[in-house]
Design a protein around this motif. Structure first.
Motif, PDB file in Angstrom:
ATOM      1  N   ASP A  73       0.821  -1.215   0.000  1.00 53.00           N
ATOM      2  CA  ASP A  73       0.000   0.000   0.000  1.00 53.00           C
ATOM      3  C   ASP A  73       0.858   1.269   0.000  1.00 53.00           C
ATOM      4  OD1 ASP A  73      -2.250  -1.608   0.163  1.00 53.00           O
ATOM      5  OD2 ASP A  73      -2.505  -1.349   2.321  1.00 53.00           O
ATOM      6  N   SER A  74       1.990   1.204   0.698  1.00 55.07           N
ATOM      7  CA  SER A  74       2.848   2.383   0.866  1.00 55.07           C
ATOM      8  C   SER A  74       3.887   2.521  -0.234  1.00 55.07           C
ATOM      9  CB  SER A  74       3.568   2.309   2.220  1.00 55.07           C
ATOM     10  OG  SER A  74       4.554   1.278   2.204  1.00 55.07           O
ATOM     11  N   ASN A  75       3.798   1.667  -1.277  1.00 54.86           N
ATOM     12  CA  ASN A  75       4.848   1.652  -2.317  1.00 54.86           C
ATOM     13  C   ASN A  75       6.220   1.397  -1.699  1.00 54.86           C
ATOM     14  OD1 ASN A  75       2.898   2.128  -4.229  1.00 54.86           O
ATOM     15  ND2 ASN A  75       3.374   4.311  -4.465  1.00 54.86           N
ATOM     16  N   SER A 120      -9.581  -0.978  -8.137  1.00 56.65           N
ATOM     17  CA  SER A 120      -8.213  -0.540  -7.842  1.00 56.65           C
ATOM     18  C   SER A 120      -8.154   0.936  -7.483  1.00 56.65           C
ATOM     19  CB  SER A 120      -7.290  -0.833  -9.028  1.00 56.65           C
ATOM     20  OG  SER A 120      -7.740  -0.156 -10.191  1.00 56.65           O
ATOM     21  N   GLN A 121      -8.962   1.772  -8.136  1.00 57.99           N
ATOM     22  CA  GLN A 121      -8.961   3.190  -7.801  1.00 57.99           C
ATOM     23  C   GLN A 121      -9.414   3.418  -6.372  1.00 57.99           C
ATOM     24  OE1 GLN A 121     -11.362   5.161 -10.932  1.00 57.99           O
ATOM     25  NE2 GLN A 121      -9.517   6.340 -11.393  1.00 57.99           N
ATOM     26  N   THR A 180      -6.731   2.088  -3.843  1.00 58.21           N
ATOM     27  CA  THR A 180      -5.600   3.017  -3.772  1.00 58.21           C
ATOM     28  C   THR A 180      -5.955   4.237  -2.941  1.00 58.21           C
ATOM     29  OG1 THR A 180      -4.669   2.319  -5.885  1.00 58.21           O
ATOM     30  CG2 THR A 180      -4.112   4.538  -5.120  1.00 58.21           C
ATOM     31  N   ASN A 228      -4.172   4.517   0.644  1.00 52.43           N
ATOM     32  CA  ASN A 228      -3.131   5.539   0.584  1.00 52.43           C
ATOM     33  C   ASN A 228      -3.341   6.647   1.596  1.00 52.43           C
ATOM     34  OD1 ASN A 228      -1.783   5.729  -2.813  1.00 52.43           O
ATOM     35  ND2 ASN A 228      -2.177   3.961  -1.498  1.00 52.43           N
ATOM     36  N   ARG A 266      -0.592  12.875  -2.107  1.00 53.39           N
ATOM     37  CA  ARG A 266      -0.864  11.960  -3.216  1.00 53.39           C
ATOM     38  C   ARG A 266       0.436  11.317  -3.691  1.00 53.39           C
ATOM     39  NH1 ARG A 266      -4.422  13.408  -0.971  1.00 53.39           N
ATOM     40  NH2 ARG A 266      -6.434  14.284  -1.602  1.00 53.39           N
ATOM     41  N   TYR A 267       0.935  10.369  -2.915  1.00 58.91           N
ATOM     42  CA  TYR A 267       2.204   9.756  -3.277  1.00 58.91           C
ATOM     43  C   TYR A 267       2.045   8.699  -4.364  1.00 58.91           C
ATOM     44  CZ  TYR A 267       0.852   5.828  -0.264  1.00 58.91           C
ATOM     45  OH  TYR A 267       0.187   4.759   0.309  1.00 58.91           O
ATOM     46  N   THR A 268       0.798   8.306  -4.663  1.00 56.96           N
ATOM     47  CA  THR A 268       0.553   7.352  -5.741  1.00 56.96           C
ATOM     48  C   THR A 268      -0.152   8.052  -6.898  1.00 56.96           C
ATOM     49  OG1 THR A 268       0.343   5.490  -4.201  1.00 56.96           O
ATOM     50  CG2 THR A 268      -0.605   5.206  -6.395  1.00 56.96           C
ATOM     51  N   PRO A 269       0.401   8.031  -8.099  1.00 53.40           N
ATOM     52  CA  PRO A 269      -0.266   8.655  -9.249  1.00 53.40           C
ATOM     53  C   PRO A 269      -1.663   8.060  -9.450  1.00 53.40           C
ATOM     54  CG  PRO A 269       1.989   8.073  -9.789  1.00 53.40           C
ATOM     55  CD  PRO A 269       1.711   7.448  -8.450  1.00 53.40           C
ATOM     56  N   ASP A 296      -4.332   8.794  -7.609  1.00 48.46           N
ATOM     57  CA  ASP A 296      -5.151   8.808  -6.384  1.00 48.46           C
ATOM     58  C   ASP A 296      -6.283   9.823  -6.571  1.00 48.46           C
ATOM     59  OD1 ASP A 296      -6.227   9.129  -3.823  1.00 48.46           O
ATOM     60  OD2 ASP A 296      -4.289   8.893  -2.835  1.00 48.46           O
TER      61      ASP A 296
END
Length: 470
Positions: free
Chosen positions: A121-123, A402-403, A406, A410, A424-427, A429
């Motif tokens: 989840d946290s990349n 998935s959206q 995330t 996130n 927004r650390y995940t593109p 989001d």
């Protein structure tokens, strides 16, 4: 399939709480030389079922035998790190998420969850620690004898000891002890609340920076009932005539105690939990609401999440009691005016008292450093959001979008990594901008449309709800 994550399973953080250490504060484990294997899940702590009685918890006195598949020797934790190689970082490191499992303080285990899910989840931006603690009769036996010769709230003290372990050793796994987030769901969230108010809100040295909670359990122990349960334990172990009750209980056979643990809990009032944290005068100095009102709290930041229909699982949906009778049974010290003001929905009465209102009490106390969200994917029941961050839990999230996954997960992990859910650390989001709850009483709703499209938006807290909580 999760790759490039290393797990260390079954790390002993305290000595086995058996014999003279039963109902005692956790103690250091014995030193063991050589390399220890950390490849298998630890023993689970002895557990018990939720109360299932529709009337008085003492109407049934059966002593049902039950196979013991758990163990008192259960004070272990699991550590998950990103990468295939652990690099010690004494001067810093990754943020750390310590997850406290739920289960009404009577059940649950670290092995139920996969800490690797939070790393994904946290990349790969955090280290995860899953802890276990004594449960039920073994972790929360009340009474004067326990207070004088042992430790009340042994289960909470286990958690506190595990947090101390994290401070001492997590840098060896690449973690930063100065950036620890404690996170709990259900009774785990109730535990988070207890750690926030521990030592009058002034635990030294500090053990965590950020608190995540999902649906607090603000327990309401009733002293007369607690006394009855304590007597049932003493009687069930033939310790009534002993001059040293605690020593007698410590010498009792674990199978006898587990049978008592099972029966006392299952005969509790429907949806309630018998063995819960109490005010002990040392770790929990006073009622949590009193400490919260003073505003002196452990931790700097707070993210609270509740579910849209928390209370349904804890109220017997087939009961024939009217709501007034139910409220008087659940809260026997209520006067007639309080009962009359409780309204006509038992689910809402339960959830507001135990889950929702304590959340707003803490939000008020944390002020501009607190954020609030609500999980509303139907049916929005207690615990139904867990699979949206522990994505391998229970077969995975039912709404497998998935959206949405995330956006939801996130928000939690951004809080752990950046001290705000609004990163927004995940593109991709799709979460709108978060604002501090204190700013304008704005919450974030996580839902879906009838067409199955993620529906994530902000809304204002109901002022009538806040009035009821007050």
């Amino acid at each position: 399939m999760v790759t490039n994550i290393t797990s260390f399973l079954g790390i002993r953080y305290a000595a086995p709480p058996v014999g003279d250490l039963r109902w005692a504060a956790p103690q250091p484990p014995l030193a063991v030389s050589g390399v220890q294997q950390a490849t298998t899940q630890p023993n689970r702590c002895n557990k018990a079922p939720t109360g299932n009685s529709l009337t008085n918890p003492f109407e049934s006195t059966s002593m049902r035998k039950r196979a013991i598949s758990q163990s008192e020797d259960c004070l272990f934790l699991n550590v998950y790190t990103p990468g295939s190689k652990v690099v010690a970082t004494p001067g810093g490191g990754l943020p750390v998420v310590v997850f406290i499992h739920g289960g009404g303080y009577i059940t649950g285990a670290a092995s139920v969850f996969n800490g690797a899910d939070l790393i994904v989840d946290s990349n790969h931006g955090v280290i995860t620690v899953l802890i276990q603690y004594r449960l039920g009769l073994f972790g929360f036996l009340p009474g004067k004898a326990v207070k004088e010769g042992g430790a009340l709230n042994a289960g909470l003290l286990d958690q506190n000891y595990a947090l101390q372990w994290v401070q001492a050793y997590i840098s060896s796994f690449g973690g930063d002890p100065a950036k620890v987030t404690i996170w709990g769901e259900s009774a785990g969230a109730g535990s988070v609340l207890q750690h926030i108010v521990a030592h009058g809100g002034n635990t030294q040295p500090p053990l965590f920076e950020t608190a995540h909670d999902e649906f607090y359990v603000l327990t309401i122990p009733i002293q007369t009932i607690m006394t009855e349960f304590r007597s049932e334990v003493v009687n069930g172990t033939n310790c009534t005539s002993s001059s040293d009750t605690l020593s007698c209980l410590r010498a009792a056979d674990v199978n006898t105690l587990q049978t008592l643990n099972y029966n006392i809990n299952v005969n509790g009032f429907f949806g309630t939990f018998v063995f819960v944290p109490v005010v002990d005068g040392t770790f929990i100095l006073e009622r949590p609401t009193v400490t919260i009102r003073k505003g002196r709290l452990n931790g700097k930041y707070l993210l609270s999440m509740t579910n849209s229909h928390e209370g349904n699982a804890f109220v017997d949906q087939s009961m024939t009691l009217d709501v007034a009778d139910y409220v008087k049974t659940l809260f026997p010290n209520f006067g007639s005016a309080q009962v009359a003001g409780a309204g006509d929905n038992a689910n809402l009465r339960w959830v507001n008292a135990i889950f929702v209102c304590p959340t707003y009490y803490l939000l008020l106390a944390f002020g501009e450093r607190a954020w609030k969200g609500e999980f509303a994917i139907p049916p929005g029941l207690h615990g139904s959001d867990v699979a949206y961050y522990f994505t391998s839990y229970g077969g995975g999230p039912p709404y497998n979008n998935s959206q949405f996954i995330t956006a939801f997960s996130n928000s939690f992990m951004a809080m752990a990594m950046f001290e705000t859910p609004d990163d927004r650390y995940t593109p991709g989001d799709i979460t709108p901008s978060w604002t501090s709850w204190q700013y304008d009483l704005t919450e974030m709703k996580f839902n879906e449309t009838f067409a199955g499209v993620p529906d994530i938006y902000t809304f204002k807290t109901d002022s009538a709800l806040l009035e009821r909580c007050a």
